[in-house]
Design a protein around this motif. Structure first.
Motif, PDB file in Angstrom:
ATOM      1  N   TRP A   1      35.833  44.625  28.384  1.00  0.00           N
ATOM      2  CA  TRP A   1      37.141  44.036  28.100  1.00  0.00           C
ATOM      3  C   TRP A   1      38.200  44.744  28.930  1.00  0.00           C
ATOM      4  O   TRP A   1      38.254  45.966  28.983  1.00  0.00           O
ATOM      5  CB  TRP A   1      37.492  44.124  26.626  1.00  0.00           C
ATOM      6  N   ASP A   2      39.037  43.976  29.573  1.00  0.00           N
ATOM      7  CA  ASP A   2      40.088  44.509  30.458  1.00  0.00           C
ATOM      8  C   ASP A   2      41.318  44.859  29.632  1.00  0.00           C
ATOM      9  O   ASP A   2      42.155  43.998  29.360  1.00  0.00           O
ATOM     10  CB  ASP A   2      40.423  43.484  31.547  1.00  0.00           C
ATOM     11  N   ILE A   3      41.414  46.116  29.248  1.00  0.00           N
ATOM     12  CA  ILE A   3      42.577  46.621  28.524  1.00  0.00           C
ATOM     13  C   ILE A   3      43.262  47.628  29.416  1.00  0.00           C
ATOM     14  O   ILE A   3      42.613  48.495  30.001  1.00  0.00           O
ATOM     15  CB  ILE A   3      42.159  47.288  27.192  1.00  0.00           C
ATOM     16  N   ARG A   4      44.575  47.520  29.519  1.00  0.00           N
ATOM     17  CA  ARG A   4      45.346  48.425  30.372  1.00  0.00           C
ATOM     18  C   ARG A   4      46.406  49.132  29.549  1.00  0.00           C
ATOM     19  O   ARG A   4      46.910  48.591  28.562  1.00  0.00           O
ATOM     20  CB  ARG A   4      46.013  47.638  31.500  1.00  0.00           C
ATOM     21  N   GLN A   5      46.722  50.334  29.989  1.00  0.00           N
ATOM     22  CA  GLN A   5      47.773  51.086  29.304  1.00  0.00           C
ATOM     23  C   GLN A   5      49.048  50.249  29.291  1.00  0.00           C
ATOM     24  O   GLN A   5      49.428  49.649  30.292  1.00  0.00           O
ATOM     25  CB  GLN A   5      48.030  52.409  30.015  1.00  0.00           C
TER      26      GLN A   5
END
Length: 118
Positions: free
Chosen positions: A77-81
Motif C-alpha cells: 500500500w502506497d502510504i506517504r508521510q
C-alpha cells in the motif's frame, strides 16, 4: 509456502479495520492550480493500535483530542508521510495524519497522529 508468506498470512488475519488514504494533489479550479485533498485508495485492510494514552487538552473553551497510534498494513500500500488516513473499525471512522512508513517484507508500520476536538 515459504516462511515469510506464512508469517504474512498470519499477520493479515488481524487486519479487521479498513482505511481510506487521502493525499494532497494538484488540481484546477477556475484556470488556477490549487492543492486539494484527493482520495487515492479506498477500503484497504489494516489494523490500528493506540501507542499511548490520549492527552487531555481540556480548556474552558474546547476539548482537544490528541494521541499517537500505529497502523499495520500490507507493504504494497502506497502510504506517504503527511497523507490523511481515515480508519474505520466497526461503525466508527476516525481521521489521522500519517508519519513516515516503516516497511518490512511482511507488512509495514505507519505512525499516525490524531488531532480532533471532542
Amino acid at each position: 509456502m515459504n516462511r515469510l508468506r506464512l508469517y504474512r498470512s498470519v499477520l493479515e488475519t488481524n487486519y479487521t479495520d479498513r482505511m481510506t488514504i487521502f493525499r494532497m494533489q494538484d488540481g484546477k479550479r477556475g484556470g488556477e492550480t490549487v492543492l486539494t485533498l484527493e482520495e487515492v485508495s479506498v477500503s484497504l485492510p489494516c489494523r490500528i493500535s493506540q501507542t499511548g494514552l490520549a492527552k487531555n487538552q481540556q480548556t474552558s473553551v474546547q476539548n482537544d483530542i490528541r494521541y499517537d497510534a500505529k497502523l499495520f498494513c500490507a507493504p504494497e500500500w502506497d502510504i506517504r508521510q503527511g497523507d490523511t488516513i481515515d480508519v474505520t473499525r466497526g461503525a466508527r471512522t476516525r481521521r489521522y495524519i500519517a508519519g513516515e512508513p516503516f516497511p518490512y517484507d511482511t507488512h509495514q508500520e505507519v505512525g499516525l497522529q490524531r488531532k480532533d476536538r471532542a
